[in-house]
Design an enzyme around this catalytic site. Structure first.
Site, PDB file in Angstrom:
ATOM      1  CG  HIS A   1      -2.038  -1.015   1.094  1.00  0.00           C
ATOM      2  ND1 HIS A   1      -3.184  -0.771   0.352  1.00  0.00           N
ATOM      3  CD2 HIS A   1      -2.177  -2.264   1.580  1.00  0.00           C
ATOM      4  CE1 HIS A   1      -3.982  -1.827   0.408  1.00  0.00           C
ATOM      5  NE2 HIS A   1      -3.395  -2.756   1.142  1.00  0.00           N
TER       6      HIS A   1
ATOM      7  CG  ASP B   1      -0.900   5.314   0.306  1.00  0.00           C
ATOM      8  OD1 ASP B   1      -1.972   4.982  -0.230  1.00  0.00           O
ATOM      9  OD2 ASP B   1      -0.679   5.219   1.531  1.00  0.00           O
TER      10      ASP B   1
ATOM     11  CG  ASP C   1      -8.799   3.012  -8.081  1.00  0.00           C
ATOM     12  OD1 ASP C   1      -9.930   3.089  -7.571  1.00  0.00           O
ATOM     13  OD2 ASP C   1      -8.504   2.133  -8.908  1.00  0.00           O
TER      14      ASP C   1
END
Length: 210
Positions: A75, A79, A105
């Site tokens: 993750h 990000d 997203d």
């Protein structure tokens, strides 16, 4: 008569209040306006149609294959990609346009003053071109792409949520049509959704009735 005047410096309090307000309206990953701020800006754009007739346009952008980045690299990498996508979208629009992240997203661009749907399609193409530049995470290369749905209105009574929903429906048609595409909302999308929901209910009833 006597008069007592007391002064107190509340600069620190006001600074803290401003910081809290900004935090409440800003996406922490990209630094862009979040869902609440985007909805508020869209509402203000619709209100301006009362005194200045024109159009308000929403472009709903959803990254294609974003889950692959999260699954493959974690993750933190996801990000970083979202932050890069936000920067690329901002670089592709005019200064008066608003770019925000709704969550996950999903990104939204709010525009005013388009006189021709082809202008919105040209902007969508510019957004897609800006996203397609390779993005690197360590030695790994990923080429971002997005499916984009477009919705218009010239009616100031339109609810911000309705315009976002219409653009979202158009985006899903773009995904269903092969991804990395642009679709414009029309009423047939609502008809298709209603038909699909009716079919689901009929199938549930049929299964329940054996």
């Amino acid at each position: 008569q006597e008069l007592i005047v007391q002064f107190e410096d509340i600069t620190t309090l006001k600074t803290a209040e401003a910081a809290l307000t900004e935090r409440a309206l800003t996406d922490p990953v990209t630094g862009l306006p979040n869902r609440y701020a985007v909805t508020d800006r869209l509402a203000m754009a619709l209100t301006r149609l009362v005194r200045r007739p024109g159009t308000v346009c929403v472009l709903f952008c959803d990254l294609d294959q974003f889950k692959q980045v999260n699954d493959a690299f974690g993750h933190e990498a996801g990000d970083e990609l979202l932050a890069a996508v936000g920067e690329r979208l901002v670089a592709a629009v005019w200064p008066e346009d608003s770019v925000g992240r709704l969550g996950g997203d999903e990104f939204v661009v709010v525009c005013e003053g388009f006189d021709d749907p082809r202008e919105a399609a040209a902007l969508a193409a510019r957004l897609q071109d800006g996203l397609r530049a390779p993005w690197w995470y360590a030695e790994h290369r990923f080429v971002p792409a997005a499916s984009i749905g477009i919705a218009f209105t010239s009616d100031p009574a339109t609810a911000p949520g309705d315009l976002l929903r219409q653009a979202d429906l158009a985006m899903y048609r773009a995904k269903d049509s092969g991804r990395d595409r642009v679709e414009v909302y029309d009423r047939s999308l609502d008809d298709e959704l209603a038909a699909a929901m009716e079919m689901q209910e009929r199938l549930r009833a049929a299964l329940a009735g054996d």
